[in-house]
Design an enzyme around this catalytic site. Structure first.
Site, short mmCIF file in Angstrom:
data_model
loop_
_atom_site.label_atom_id
_atom_site.label_comp_id
_atom_site.label_asym_id
_atom_site.label_seq_id
_atom_site.Cartn_x
_atom_site.Cartn_y
_atom_site.Cartn_z
N GLU A 146 -6.76 -16.27 -2.67
CA GLU A 146 -5.43 -15.99 -3.20
C GLU A 146 -5.42 -15.98 -4.72
O GLU A 146 -5.75 -16.98 -5.35
CB GLU A 146 -4.44 -17.06 -2.71
CG GLU A 146 -3.04 -16.87 -3.27
CD GLU A 146 -2.13 -18.06 -2.98
OE1 GLU A 146 -0.90 -17.88 -2.99
OE2 GLU A 146 -2.65 -19.18 -2.75
N ASP A 181 0.50 -13.58 -2.30
CA ASP A 181 1.72 -14.34 -2.57
C ASP A 181 2.55 -13.51 -3.55
O ASP A 181 2.16 -13.31 -4.71
CB ASP A 181 1.35 -15.70 -3.16
CG ASP A 181 2.56 -16.62 -3.31
OD1 ASP A 181 3.63 -16.13 -3.71
OD2 ASP A 181 2.41 -17.83 -3.05
N GLN A 209 3.05 -14.49 1.30
CA GLN A 209 3.92 -15.62 0.99
C GLN A 209 5.02 -15.14 0.07
O GLN A 209 4.84 -14.20 -0.71
CB GLN A 209 3.13 -16.77 0.36
CG GLN A 209 2.21 -17.47 1.34
CD GLN A 209 1.37 -18.56 0.72
OE1 GLN A 209 0.91 -18.43 -0.42
NE2 GLN A 209 1.15 -19.64 1.45
N GLU A 245 6.76 -20.26 1.04
CA GLU A 245 6.19 -21.29 0.18
C GLU A 245 7.08 -21.45 -1.05
O GLU A 245 6.73 -21.03 -2.15
CB GLU A 245 4.75 -20.94 -0.21
CG GLU A 245 4.02 -22.12 -0.84
CD GLU A 245 2.62 -21.78 -1.29
OE1 GLU A 245 1.73 -22.62 -1.14
OE2 GLU A 245 2.42 -20.66 -1.81
#
Length: 272
Positions: A146, A181, A209, A245
Site C-alpha cells: 500500500e 487507499d 480503503q 479506515e
C-alpha cells in the site's frame, strides 16, 4: 456491487476491541479489517467473527517495533529473518481467521537516504516480497502492498500508485496486489477517478480503503465526492472489499449516515 468492511482499529473505539465485532455486525457490516491481530489469540478472534456472522478480510503482517515508531520492515536491509518469521506468523493467523489477504508494510527510510541506499531498500523489498508471495501462495493468501502518504507517515518507502504497480508487475506473482487507499492517494497525487479507471481493470488492485480528506473522518466529509467514487467503483465491477479506515468524528454508529444513504439509494435490501 461495492462491499464495505469496518476497520476495527479506527471504528467503534468507544468499545473494547473484542466488543467491536458485535457493534459492527449490529450496524450491518458483514466483514471487518484491522491493523494487527497479534495481541489476541487467533481462536478467540475467530469466535468473535463466527458469533457475529462476520468475515475477516484484511490485517497487517507484523510491522517491527510499532510502539517505537517502526512502520514495517519489508524494505529494511538486515531485517530479512524477522520479516520471514513475521510472514509465517501472519499466515498462521490468516489460516485460523479464514482471511485471504495480508498487508505487508514496507517501512521507513531516512530523510537523508542516498540514491544508493534507496536502491538497496528497493532490492531488499523485492527480494522479501518475492519470498513472502511464494510462501503465501502455498496457503492461498494474497499479499498486499500500500502506498501511504508522507504527511501521515513521513519517510514511508512506498508513496505512489505507479511505484506499487511497478513492483507488482516486476515480481509477477499473481497473489501480490496493490491496496489502494483513496485517502492516501488523494493526498499524494489526486485524480482518483482516473486512477480507479486505470488500475482496477488490471486486476492488480486487491483491496480499497476510504476516508474523508483531509481529516480522515467519515468518507463523505471533506473534499472527496464519495457518491461519485462509489459509482465509479460499481461501474468498474470491483469485486473486492472496501475498508472503512477512518476515525469517526463522533460516535461510529452515529456517523454511518453515508452508508445508510448508499444502501437506500443504490442497493435497497442488500447488506453492504
Amino acid at each position: 456491487m461495492p462491499r464495505f468492511a469496518a476497520n476495527l482499529s479506527m471504528m467503534y473505539t468507544e468499545h473494547d476491541f473484542p466488543d467491536r465485532f458485535a457493534a459492527a455486525s449490529a450496524d450491518g457490516f458483514e466483514a471487518v479489517e484491522y491493523l494487527f491481530p497479534y495481541g489476541h489469540e487467533a481462536g478467540e478472534l475467530r469466535r468473535r467473527l463466527d458469533d457475529n456472522g462476520l468475515r475477516q478480510v484484511l490485517f497487517n503482517a507484523p510491522p517491527g517495533d510499532w510502539d517505537s515508531g517502526e512502520r514495517g520492515i519489508a524494505s529494511l536491509p538486515g531485517r530479512e529473518a524477522e520479516l520471514r518469521s513475521g510472514i509465517d506468523r501472519a499466515l498462521d493467523y490468516a489460516a485460523v481467521l479464514g482471511c485471504g489477504q495480508v498487508h505487508v508494510m514496507a517501512g521507513l527510510t531516512a530523510p537523508d537516504a542516498t540514491p544508493d541506499q534507496l536502491a538497496g531498500h528497493r532490492d531488499t523489498y523485492l527480494a522479501n516480497l518475492a519470498w513472502a508471495a511464494e510462501r503465501a501462495a502455498a496457503v492461498d493468501v494474497d499479499l498486499l502492498i500500500e502506498p501511504i502518504n508522507g504527511r501521515d507517515m513521513p519517510g514511508y518507502f512506498l508513496r505512489r500508485q505507479a511505484e506499487a504497480h511497478a513492483v507488482v508487475r516486476e515480481l509477477g506473482a499473481p497473489n501480490l496486489k496493490v491496496q489502494l487507499d483513496l485517502y492516501h492517494c488523494q493526498i499524494v497525487e489526486g485524480d482518483l477517478t482516473t486512477t480507479l479507471r486505470r488500475d482496477l481493470p488490471t486486476g492488480r488492485v486487491g483491496h480499497l480503503q476510504i476516508a474523508g480528506v483531509p481529516d480522515r473522518h467519515e468518507p463523505d466529509r471533506g473534499e472527496l465526492d464519495l457518491h461519485h467514487l462509489l459509482d465509479v467503483i460499481a461501474e468498474l465491477g470491483f469485486e473486492g472489499w472496501i475498508g472503512c479506515e477512518y476515525r469517526p468524528l463522533a460516535g461510529t454508529s452515529e456517523g454511518l449516515g453515508w452508508l445508510k444513504n448508499f444502501r437506500d439509494e443504490n442497493y435497497r435490501g442488500d447488506k453492504a
